[in-house]
Design a protein around this motif. Sequence first.
Motif, PDB file in Angstrom:
ATOM      1  N   UNK A  62     -40.666  11.416  60.869  1.00  0.00           N
ATOM      2  CA  UNK A  62     -39.585  11.169  61.828  1.00  0.00           C
ATOM      3  C   UNK A  62     -38.820  12.458  62.110  1.00  0.00           C
ATOM      4  N   UNK A  63     -38.619  13.260  61.067  1.00  0.00           N
ATOM      5  CA  UNK A  63     -37.872  14.507  61.238  1.00  0.00           C
ATOM      6  C   UNK A  63     -38.625  15.489  62.123  1.00  0.00           C
ATOM      7  N   UNK A  68     -33.993  19.221  50.524  1.00  0.00           N
ATOM      8  CA  UNK A  68     -34.157  17.919  49.882  1.00  0.00           C
ATOM      9  C   UNK A  68     -33.440  16.823  50.669  1.00  0.00           C
ATOM     10  N   UNK A  69     -32.249  17.149  51.167  1.00  0.00           N
ATOM     11  CA  UNK A  69     -31.399  16.101  51.721  1.00  0.00           C
ATOM     12  C   UNK A  69     -31.710  15.791  53.184  1.00  0.00           C
ATOM     13  N   UNK A  70     -32.063  16.827  53.950  1.00  0.00           N
ATOM     14  CA  UNK A  70     -32.190  16.616  55.399  1.00  0.00           C
ATOM     15  C   UNK A  70     -33.119  15.464  55.795  1.00  0.00           C
ATOM     16  N   UNK A  71     -34.345  15.413  55.267  1.00  0.00           N
ATOM     17  CA  UNK A  71     -35.193  14.287  55.692  1.00  0.00           C
ATOM     18  C   UNK A  71     -34.630  12.940  55.267  1.00  0.00           C
ATOM     19  N   UNK A  72     -33.985  12.901  54.105  1.00  0.00           N
ATOM     20  CA  UNK A  72     -33.405  11.627  53.666  1.00  0.00           C
ATOM     21  C   UNK A  72     -32.290  11.232  54.631  1.00  0.00           C
ATOM     22  N   UNK A  73     -31.460  12.210  54.956  1.00  0.00           N
ATOM     23  CA  UNK A  73     -30.335  11.915  55.840  1.00  0.00           C
ATOM     24  C   UNK A  73     -30.820  11.488  57.224  1.00  0.00           C
ATOM     25  N   UNK A  74     -31.919  12.147  57.675  1.00  0.00           N
ATOM     26  CA  UNK A  74     -32.474  11.834  58.992  1.00  0.00           C
ATOM     27  C   UNK A  74     -32.860  10.371  59.118  1.00  0.00           C
ATOM     28  N   UNK A  75     -33.172   9.730  57.995  1.00  0.00           N
ATOM     29  CA  UNK A  75     -33.463   8.298  57.994  1.00  0.00           C
ATOM     30  C   UNK A  75     -32.189   7.506  57.700  1.00  0.00           C
ATOM     31  N   UNK A  98     -29.380   6.293  60.131  1.00  0.00           N
ATOM     32  CA  UNK A  98     -29.752   5.220  61.055  1.00  0.00           C
ATOM     33  C   UNK A  98     -29.444   3.843  60.487  1.00  0.00           C
ATOM     34  N   UNK A 141     -40.078   9.691  56.388  1.00  0.00           N
ATOM     35  CA  UNK A 141     -38.891  10.485  56.688  1.00  0.00           C
ATOM     36  C   UNK A 141     -39.279  11.825  57.319  1.00  0.00           C
ATOM     37  N   UNK A 142     -40.285  12.474  56.769  1.00  0.00           N
ATOM     38  CA  UNK A 142     -40.701  13.770  57.317  1.00  0.00           C
ATOM     39  C   UNK A 142     -41.346  13.613  58.685  1.00  0.00           C
ATOM     40  N   UNK A 193     -36.420  13.326  45.418  1.00  0.00           N
ATOM     41  CA  UNK A 193     -37.642  13.070  46.201  1.00  0.00           C
ATOM     42  C   UNK A 193     -38.770  12.503  45.359  1.00  0.00           C
ATOM     43  N   UNK A 210     -42.501  19.336  44.365  1.00  0.00           N
ATOM     44  CA  UNK A 210     -41.847  20.389  43.574  1.00  0.00           C
ATOM     45  C   UNK A 210     -40.956  19.870  42.459  1.00  0.00           C
ATOM     46  N   UNK A 241     -42.077  18.768  49.293  1.00  0.00           N
ATOM     47  CA  UNK A 241     -40.833  18.036  49.030  1.00  0.00           C
ATOM     48  C   UNK A 241     -41.028  17.029  47.901  1.00  0.00           C
ATOM     49  N   UNK A 276     -36.020  13.960  64.790  1.00  0.00           N
ATOM     50  CA  UNK A 276     -34.630  14.395  64.584  1.00  0.00           C
ATOM     51  C   UNK A 276     -34.461  15.860  64.968  1.00  0.00           C
ATOM     52  N   UNK A 315     -27.893  12.639  66.326  1.00  0.00           N
ATOM     53  CA  UNK A 315     -26.657  12.302  65.620  1.00  0.00           C
ATOM     54  C   UNK A 315     -26.785  12.745  64.183  1.00  0.00           C
ATOM     55  N   UNK A 316     -25.638  13.084  63.609  1.00  0.00           N
ATOM     56  CA  UNK A 316     -25.619  13.353  62.182  1.00  0.00           C
ATOM     57  C   UNK A 316     -24.972  12.179  61.465  1.00  0.00           C
TER      58      UNK A 316
END
Lengths: 718, 281
Positions: A550-551, B23-30, B33, A547-548, A536, A589, A586, A558, B47-48
């Motif tokens: 959007x999440x 760490x990974x979830x927000x990256x994956x969320x983009x 796509x 990204x955040x 990150x 850290x 995120x 998401x 979707x995953x």
Amino acid sequence: MRKRLLPAVIAGIIAIAAFGIRLYAIDRLPVDYDEDDYLRAAQLISDGLRAGDPGILLRSNYRPEHPPLQKIAFALAVLPLGPRPEIADAETSAPPSRSLPADMVSAARVSAAVFAAAQTAALALLNPLAAVAVAVNSYHVKYTSQVMLESLPSLTSVLCVLAYLAWARGGKRRWMWLVLSAVALGLTAASKYLYCIAGLAVVADAFLRAVGQARGLPWRAALRATGRGLAPLMGWGALALLVFFVADPYLWPNPAGRLADSIVYHSAYSSGAEVQSASFPPWQPFVWLSGSVAWERSAYLLSLDLAITLLALAGLGRLWRRQRVYAWWLLLGLGFLLVWNTKWPQYILLVSVPMAVAAGEGLRAVLLEPLAARWAERTAPRRAGEQPATRRDLWRATPWLLPGAIALTALAGFPLLYQGLMAMTDLNTLSLRDGITGGVFRAALNGLAGLEAPSGFSLYRLGEPGEWRTTVVHYTGLRQIGDVFAGVFSAQTWFSLMWAALSVTLSATLGTGVALVLNRRGLRFAGVWRALFVIPWAIPEFLGAVAWAQLMDPDGGWLSLALGAPLPALDGALGTLLAQTLAGVWMGFPIVMLTATAALKLIPIDVYDGAAMDGATGAGLLRHITLPLVFPLLVPALIVRAVFAFNQFYLFMPFRGGSTLASLAYQLVQPRPGPGFGRAGGLYAVSAAVDLFIVAALLIGVLALSRRTRAAEGVTYA
Amino acid sequence: MRRMTRKEHLLRQALLVVVGLFVVVPIWGIAYMAFDSSFFGRPSEFRVLPGEFSLDLFGRVFERAAQSLPFADLLRNSLNVSLGATAFSVALGASMAYAFARMRFPGRRVGLFALLAGSLMPPIALIIPLYLLLASLGIRTTQLGLMIVYAAIAMPFCVWNMRVAFQSVPRELEEAAFIDGASFSIAFVRVTLPLALPAIGLAAFVAFLGAYSEFALGWMFVDRADNVTLAMGLWNAISLAGNDWNFMAAYALMMSVPVVVVFVLLQRYLVNGLLAGKVEL
């Protein structure tokens, strides 16, 4: 005798000043919300009294949600004026009345100011600095110069605490002080319930004192000692209740019913439409505290509120160590303000006094004591072997300094200087062409030389057309810099502080925690985890924010798609802050994790062996050995992170809401800065004033922090 | 130190998995796509994995990223500007930082104070002053101009960090060189600089990242399409085009992956500089 005279004279001067500031405001403040309500309450009572009917006190308490004592005081103040036409009965939410009898308004207002002056006088006898802070506090000035229910309970709540402190100090007449404290608390309750927070602070302090005295005794004896310590407190509480009942005659005919009604009203009101429609974020009271009253500007002689709040922040630690009861008062008061739904500005008077005491401590810590130390150092003889740097040293250093110095002068020095000049003008979109072709220099330098008088530019009238909306740059004087430093943009000031504290604290906690978890010999995949966690940090922060955003989007993000429903909890100020904080942590850290990992490697293993031999175990090792050794190495990194967080604005761009001072500075130069600015655009001059404020605030903050931590870190900041 | 029990090891790994998800979830969320050509605009169902796997989007970004320029052109602009700004800040700042770290001269305290004040300015404070400066040099809308803007943001912190890095190189090492007859410049080049290099590398990486991801100031200076950087183009894709989410995702991925890879490869080296030089970020 003379020993007592000086404090009394000082207290008298402060009280007179406080009264004068309020008289000035009374003349200039327009009639506000609620003033008609309380004046009507006073009128009903005074009319009854004038007609020879003291029984009116049992029957009449207009706006019965608040107990009647201050209304009775207002009634006495308007009694000599004689009858006036009856003030209309209007909704609480009705706009300010325009037809109140002027002589009644000013008589009632002056009586409120008298209470406020008495309050500062009482406080000044023990703590002149705090009394000055209360005297000039603009919210305090406003609400104790109007027909509001704040001035009497403010006075009595201070008396309650001061008398309690006198009792706690001991001495011959201590019981008299305890009685006085209880009476004051009872009167407070009979004026406005909220202010009884001061009484709760007394309870907390007395309780902990009693427990503290019993420490170390066997439990039975400890229990007995605690009981003995608390017995006076019981009597104090009972007496306060009695006084409350006596001072609230409206309760006499139907105590339980009327008391319940008045209390239930507030919880219903706080979730009602009027409060909802104001839609303040939960931290709104802190926003009020981060600036001066931003409307009715001309009524206040001074706007030092932001400075007082910042000093109070700096003095919190000392407040807790030296003036525990005020610390409790502040803690309970702020906690209440934070969770209570109703966020009207007058509520912050609840903590004016403890804030002022904290600010006094802050002033001593930040300014007075360092100055005294510096003075002592100056006058002490110079130590042998220390010689001042000479011109020869400079000559030798010059080639090293020159390239960087030239570049920095052009790229940082010149911009900073130019900001200073720009902030003294009214440069905006319309006058941009003139400004950048020399207009800024002309206006600012002419103004400073006294050749041009300040124009009518005002931060408070940006939305309105004005004489400054021309194609020529004008000099505006130091007024807008002063206004910005007084906290005009209190919402953004508070948000910046809150954001920096929140994101840095949480990043530091998570980063250190992860480093500790990873720091174990034999842990599998440690390298892989570390490499993953660092990612990150290498991603451009704006992308991370996207990204955040959007999440966490409340509808269609998401997360909400995964749960199959919109997430209203993520909407609004608090939800947005949550998403932003997650994004900030995120991004923040990883660097703390890396720094902490490196710091952990520096701890020699025998430290642990020694501690283990002394019988230390996991948690004890962590608390007493590891963290104290690691933390000082993190401090410089954390200070720098805090500076970045305070200046953060890219992160907020993909979110709906959340604005630091740096975002504000960016917004202001846009063609359409948004609500509150009308059609004015490209407000470069205002943005420059905000920038200057940021630099000043950060400079003071960084210097104060590094002074405190310098010894530990071994890195000097200045 | 006592050995880890199996339970403790599992507990630690479980905690790390939680942080890993964070760490990974927000990256994956983009990221998912970017490989999904099954929808246009905003994703409307969860979707995953991509609904319809394809690499077309990367092709689109590659051919026409923003301002009808191909990705490679924007990348070149970005690298020019960011590497230039970094080199400028480090090269011009290093000797000054060394002087502040090691030498005595009148005005040192004031200088440090000024340095600090410069590094506390929010980037937006630079717009008009630098506009004037660059316009007077006739390079306002060029990549050289943008490079100078980004150097102005990066430099105060860069100097500050390098000063700390030089300071933490033990003085005794230099003094040994002085005894052998070395001058300040020889001691600097032979002793201090090599030892502080990881810390300087880290400071440089931070300066680079700042310039690589800046877009707000960029748009206030550049007005010719062929000088647009990657970050500026992405801001356009998000704020103006608005709804082309999978295009934006592919773009973001293509923009950040090279930096992440370079960083992870250099990680061990850069991290050495972290406490050795106590560089702050």
